[in-house]
Each structure stands twice: as structure tokens, then as C-alpha cells.
Enzyme design. Structure first.
Site, PDB file in Angstrom:
ATOM      1  CG  LEU A  74      -1.802   1.246   1.374  1.00  0.00           C
ATOM      2  CD1 LEU A  74      -2.685   1.458   0.157  1.00  0.00           C
ATOM      3  CD2 LEU A  74      -2.659   1.160   2.630  1.00  0.00           C
TER       4      LEU A  74
ATOM      5  CG  ASP B 162      10.881   0.800  15.038  1.00  0.00           C
ATOM      6  OD1 ASP B 162       9.642   0.607  15.056  1.00  0.00           O
ATOM      7  OD2 ASP B 162      11.698   0.055  15.609  1.00  0.00           O
ATOM      8  CB  ILE B 163       5.449   3.164  14.076  1.00  0.00           C
ATOM      9  CG1 ILE B 163       5.225   1.691  13.761  1.00  0.00           C
ATOM     10  CG2 ILE B 163       5.343   4.034  12.845  1.00  0.00           C
ATOM     11  CD1 ILE B 163       3.804   1.387  13.269  1.00  0.00           C
TER      12      ILE B 163
ATOM     13  CB  THR C 249      -6.951  -6.456   8.771  1.00  0.00           C
ATOM     14  OG1 THR C 249      -7.244  -7.728   8.206  1.00  0.00           O
ATOM     15  CG2 THR C 249      -6.810  -6.648  10.267  1.00  0.00           C
TER      16      THR C 249
ATOM     17  CE1 TYR D 223      -1.803  -8.170  10.155  1.00  0.00           C
ATOM     18  CE2 TYR D 223      -3.909  -9.179   9.606  1.00  0.00           C
ATOM     19  CZ  TYR D 223      -2.968  -8.193   9.397  1.00  0.00           C
ATOM     20  OH  TYR D 223      -3.176  -7.225   8.440  1.00  0.00           O
TER      21      TYR D 223
ATOM     22  CE  LYS E  59      -3.692  -3.857  10.941  1.00  0.00           C
ATOM     23  NZ  LYS E  59      -2.728  -2.834  10.467  1.00  0.00           N
TER      24      LYS E  59
ATOM     25  CD1 TRP F 176      -8.581 -11.334   2.216  1.00  0.00           C
ATOM     26  CD2 TRP F 176      -9.235 -12.420   0.372  1.00  0.00           C
ATOM     27  NE1 TRP F 176      -9.280 -12.457   2.604  1.00  0.00           N
ATOM     28  CE2 TRP F 176      -9.686 -13.132   1.493  1.00  0.00           C
ATOM     29  CE3 TRP F 176      -9.550 -12.911  -0.893  1.00  0.00           C
ATOM     30  CZ2 TRP F 176     -10.421 -14.324   1.391  1.00  0.00           C
ATOM     31  CZ3 TRP F 176     -10.283 -14.089  -1.002  1.00  0.00           C
ATOM     32  CH2 TRP F 176     -10.702 -14.792   0.134  1.00  0.00           C
TER      33      TRP F 176
HETATM   34  P1  NDP Z   1       3.363  -4.826   3.725  1.00  0.00           P
HETATM   35  O1  NDP Z   1       3.623  -6.041   4.534  1.00  0.00           O
HETATM   36  O2  NDP Z   1       3.508  -4.886   2.251  1.00  0.00           O
HETATM   37  O3  NDP Z   1       4.283  -3.622   4.252  1.00  0.00           O
HETATM   38  C1  NDP Z   1       4.398  -3.367   5.605  1.00  0.00           C
HETATM   39  C2  NDP Z   1       5.229  -2.122   5.780  1.00  0.00           C
HETATM   40  O4  NDP Z   1       5.345  -1.870   7.171  1.00  0.00           O
HETATM   41  C3  NDP Z   1       6.642  -2.208   5.226  1.00  0.00           C
HETATM   42  O5  NDP Z   1       6.962  -1.008   4.560  1.00  0.00           O
HETATM   43  C4  NDP Z   1       7.495  -2.340   6.491  1.00  0.00           C
HETATM   44  O6  NDP Z   1       8.796  -1.807   6.349  1.00  0.00           O
HETATM   45  C5  NDP Z   1       6.689  -1.473   7.435  1.00  0.00           C
HETATM   46  N1  NDP Z   1       7.005  -1.689   8.844  1.00  0.00           N
HETATM   47  C6  NDP Z   1       7.013  -2.874   9.525  1.00  0.00           C
HETATM   48  N2  NDP Z   1       7.368  -2.649  10.805  1.00  0.00           N
HETATM   49  C7  NDP Z   1       7.566  -1.309  10.943  1.00  0.00           C
HETATM   50  C8  NDP Z   1       7.932  -0.461  12.017  1.00  0.00           C
HETATM   51  N3  NDP Z   1       8.174  -0.952  13.256  1.00  0.00           N
HETATM   52  N4  NDP Z   1       8.052   0.870  11.802  1.00  0.00           N
HETATM   53  C9  NDP Z   1       7.821   1.381  10.570  1.00  0.00           C
HETATM   54  N5  NDP Z   1       7.469   0.634   9.507  1.00  0.00           N
HETATM   55  C10 NDP Z   1       7.339  -0.701   9.687  1.00  0.00           C
HETATM   56  O7  NDP Z   1       1.887  -4.325   4.106  1.00  0.00           O
HETATM   57  P2  NDP Z   1       0.638  -4.086   3.150  1.00  0.00           P
HETATM   58  O8  NDP Z   1       0.923  -2.934   2.255  1.00  0.00           O
HETATM   59  O9  NDP Z   1       0.248  -5.391   2.576  1.00  0.00           O
HETATM   60  O10 NDP Z   1      -0.468  -3.682   4.221  1.00  0.00           O
HETATM   61  C11 NDP Z   1      -0.801  -2.316   4.457  1.00  0.00           C
HETATM   62  C12 NDP Z   1      -1.829  -2.255   5.570  1.00  0.00           C
HETATM   63  O11 NDP Z   1      -3.001  -2.970   5.177  1.00  0.00           O
HETATM   64  C13 NDP Z   1      -1.400  -2.858   6.910  1.00  0.00           C
HETATM   65  O12 NDP Z   1      -1.956  -2.095   7.945  1.00  0.00           O
HETATM   66  C14 NDP Z   1      -2.078  -4.220   6.920  1.00  0.00           C
HETATM   67  O13 NDP Z   1      -2.325  -4.677   8.230  1.00  0.00           O
HETATM   68  C15 NDP Z   1      -3.364  -3.910   6.184  1.00  0.00           C
HETATM   69  N6  NDP Z   1      -3.947  -5.053   5.517  1.00  0.00           N
HETATM   70  C16 NDP Z   1      -3.197  -5.804   4.648  1.00  0.00           C
HETATM   71  C17 NDP Z   1      -3.755  -6.887   4.006  1.00  0.00           C
HETATM   72  C18 NDP Z   1      -2.960  -7.715   3.058  1.00  0.00           C
HETATM   73  O14 NDP Z   1      -3.543  -8.635   2.435  1.00  0.00           O
HETATM   74  N7  NDP Z   1      -1.661  -7.484   2.889  1.00  0.00           N
HETATM   75  C19 NDP Z   1      -5.159  -7.261   4.217  1.00  0.00           C
HETATM   76  C20 NDP Z   1      -5.861  -6.403   5.169  1.00  0.00           C
HETATM   77  C21 NDP Z   1      -5.272  -5.325   5.768  1.00  0.00           C
HETATM   78  P3  NDP Z   1      10.054  -2.795   6.033  1.00  0.00           P
HETATM   79  O15 NDP Z   1       9.827  -3.282   4.629  1.00  0.00           O
HETATM   80  O16 NDP Z   1      11.233  -1.932   6.156  1.00  0.00           O
HETATM   81  O17 NDP Z   1       9.969  -3.887   7.047  1.00  0.00           O
END
Ligand code: NDP
Length: 295
Positions: A12, A36-37, A101, A125, A129, A151
Site C-alpha cells: 500500500l 520505527d513506529i 483489516t 494478527y 490490529k 486481501w
Molecule cells: P506490507 O507487509 O507490504 O508492508 C508493511 C510495511 O510496514 C513495510 O513497509 C514495512 O517496512 C513497514 N514496517 C514494519 N514494521 C515497521 C515499524 N516498526 N516501523 C515502521 N514501519 C514498519 O503491508 P501491506 O501494504 O500489505 O499492508 C498495508 C496495511 O493494510 C497494513 O496495515 C495491513 O495490516 C493492512 N492489511 C493488509 C492486508 C494484506 O492482504 N496485505 C489485508 C488487510 C489489511 P520494512 O519493509 O522496512 O519492514
């Protein structure tokens, strides 16, 4: 207006950056090493330097199976991190856009879930969330919007569409996919563009459901992907979830109701099949450039 995108290396986050660039908005998207959040001090420093008006939290620990055993890490990223963000946004007077989610719901009913339905997540998870949502809304209800999505797929990172395209192009004759979990395949690109529309539409703070419309099982989703890449969908066979050796339990019906869009002046997102058809070539190109033997 200054926009801060957190999680810019994710699915996203990448699409949000593209959408912001297209609209020539001013934004920064520090990676997780730079921001890092879970580290409140770090966050305060970046917020203080950049002074964002809008913060998108697209960061999360999204590995649903691994979360079952890395509980403290998952809670820290998915619950404490959003809480830190809510506190900092409150101090700065910034709008917080937080992503959640469908897995906050149990999935134990056969009607779409409303935004106000009781949350009873089945997995760590989902629980993390759900806690993240509660902490954001108790800390900063005045100017936080939570969008629950589901998804997600995109040309970036790992996702179901990329896995299925890879399998379609491989020599595997038969691929077994679960047919007893129903949800909403959602394009991260559509989601990012819609998030910006919601900002333009001055949406009220609160919780909304934002997914492509329609529904499918993973099996139906997989067959559609095969069809769109010109491979025989009959290679996909349906199985039940009990046949999978997965650590995390998943909801069997997690379709999110779109009724929250009534009276907002904002249209729900388009149908998932239309969107998938439009984006399949880009995703196939990403798979081919990474190599079909990749993840
Ligand atoms: P991704 O797994 O593709 O990306 C996650 C991102 O979070 C990465 O950029 C990662 O950085 C970053 N991240 C992880 N830990 C930290 C931290 N401590 N501080 C700062 N950044 C961090 O996620 P998606 O794009 O797939 O998901 C986006 C949102 O949508 C999330 O909230 C997810 O819960 C929600 N969602 C996703 C679904 C899915 O199917 N994927 C379904 C439903 C909801 P790095 O790469 O450096 O680790």
C-alpha cells in the site's frame, strides 16, 4: 499540505507514494530503519522536523502465520506503533489515516460485517490490529480515520496474485487452493487512490470499510487469475482449510459491508474482477522480472 507515509516499502505504501506523486503532493516516506513506529522518541523527532498535516500509517507486521509465535513483536508494531502515532498526531494536530483489516472479525457469520459489529479476532494478527484500532480511537478520535481493508495485492512484495501468476506460468499441473474462506480481493493501487479521494471528500473521523466490491473464495480468486493470464483455470482444485498446515486460524467469511459509504458523498470502490483485469499485466511483468521461481 505535508503528507507522511509510513510503511512506504510495502504494497500500500508504494501505491500511496505513486498516487501522491501523480497529484504533485509534498510527502516523505522514511523507511522502517529511519522511522520505527514502535520507537516513540524517534517518531516525535521526525514529526517535529517534517510537521505533517496528514499521516498515513500503512506500516504493519502482516505475516499472519508468523505472528502466532512472534506475539510481542506483532503487538508492538500493530498496536503500540499506531498508539504512538495517534499520540504524536494529536500533539501536532495532524490527521491520522490508519489501515486495519477484515481479520478483526471472527468470520463466523454469512453476512457482510458492519463497521460497528463486535470484533472477535481469531488470530494474533487480528487481535493486534484490533487493539491498534482501539488505541487509536481512544487516544485521538477527533481526527483519526481507520480504514479496514482486505486481501491486498499489487506488483510489490509478496501477495496471492503474484504467487498464483508464478504458479500459472510454472509447470505445476495441479494447484490446490482453499474454497472455504470468502473475502474481498483488493487492489492496493485502487485503495491508495480511494484514500486520497476520501481526504478530498472531507470524510468524518471514524471507522470505514474500504475494499474492492464483490466477494470470492481464494479458489475463485485463483481461477480468475489463471483465466486472466491465459492459463487453464481447471488446473486449480478446491480444498478445505483443514487440509492446510497453517499456524493461524482465519475467518471463513470476512466480507466487509460497504454500507458505511451511504450519505458520505463518496462511492464505494469498484468490483474486484474489473480491477484485477486492469492490473494483471503489470503484476505479471513484475513476476517475470523477479523470476518465476521467486517467492
Ligand atoms: P506490507 O507487509 O507490504 O508492508 C508493511 C510495511 O510496514 C513495510 O513497509 C514495512 O517496512 C513497514 N514496517 C514494519 N514494521 C515497521 C515499524 N516498526 N516501523 C515502521 N514501519 C514498519 O503491508 P501491506 O501494504 O500489505 O499492508 C498495508 C496495511 O493494510 C497494513 O496495515 C495491513 O495490516 C493492512 N492489511 C493488509 C492486508 C494484506 O492482504 N496485505 C489485508 C488487510 C489489511 P520494512 O519493509 O522496512 O519492514
Amino acid at each position: 499540505m505535508n503528507y507522511l507515509v509510513i510503511g512506504g516499502s510495502g504494497q500500500l505504501g508504494n501505491e500511496l507514494m505513486t498516487a501522491l506523486k501523480m497529484q504533485e503532493k509534498t510527502f516523505i516516506a522514511p523507511n522502517s530503519n529511519m522511522l520505527d513506529i514502535t520507537n516513540g522518541l524517534h517518531l516525535a523527532e521526525i514529526m517535529g522536523n517534517f510537521l505533517p498535516n496528514v499521516v498515513f500509517n500503512a506500516a504493519a507486521d502482516t505475516n499472519v502465520n508468523k505472528a502466532q509465535t512472534s506475539i510481542s513483536r506483532t503487538l508492538s508494531i500493530n498496536a503500540i506503533g499506531p498508539w504512538n502515532l495517534a499520540k504524536e498526531c494529536k500533539l501536532a494536530g495532524a490527521k491520522l489515516i490508519h489501515i486495519s483489516t477484515d481479520y478483526v472479525f471472527s468470520g463466523d457469520k454469512k453476512l457482510p460485517w458492519e463497521t460497528f459489529d463486535e470484533k472477535t479476532p481469531k488470530s494474533i494478527y487480528g487481535l493486534s490490529k484490533s487493539l491498534g484500532e482501539d488505541l487509536v480511537m481512544s487516544e485521538y478520535p477527533q481526527n483519526s480515520i481507520i480504514f479496514r481493508t482486505a486481501w491486498l495485492y499489487s506488483p510489490f512484495g509478496k501477495n496471492f496474485v503474484k504467487t498464483m501468476v508464478r504458479k500459472a506460468l510454472s509447470k505445476e499441473k495441479v494447484i490446490r487452493v482453499v474454497n472455504d474462506q470468502t473475502g474481498q480481493p483488493t487492489s492496493a493501487k485502487d485503495l491508495a487512490q480511494h484514500l486520497l479521494k476520501c481526504l478530498d471528500g472531507n470524510l468524518m473521523p471514524g471507522i470505514y470499510h474500504l475494499t474492492n466490491s464483490g466477494e470470492a473464495t481464494w479458489f475463485e480468486f485463483a481461477r480468475e487469475i489463471f483465466k486472466l493470464v491465459g492459463e487453464d483455470p481447471e488446473r486449480i482444485l478446491p480444498i478445505g482449510s483443514s487440509a492446510l498446515v497453517e499456524q493461524a486460524p482465519r475467518p471463513s467469511y470476512s466480507v466487509l459491508s460497504q454500507r458505511c459509504w451511504e450519505n458520505t458523498g463518496i462511492e464505494p470502490m469498484r468490483n474486484w474482477q474489473v480491477s484485477l483485469e486492469e492490473q494483471i499485466e503489470e503484476i505479471k511483468a513484475a513476476v517475470l522480472s523477479e523470476g518465476i521461481n521467486g517467492n
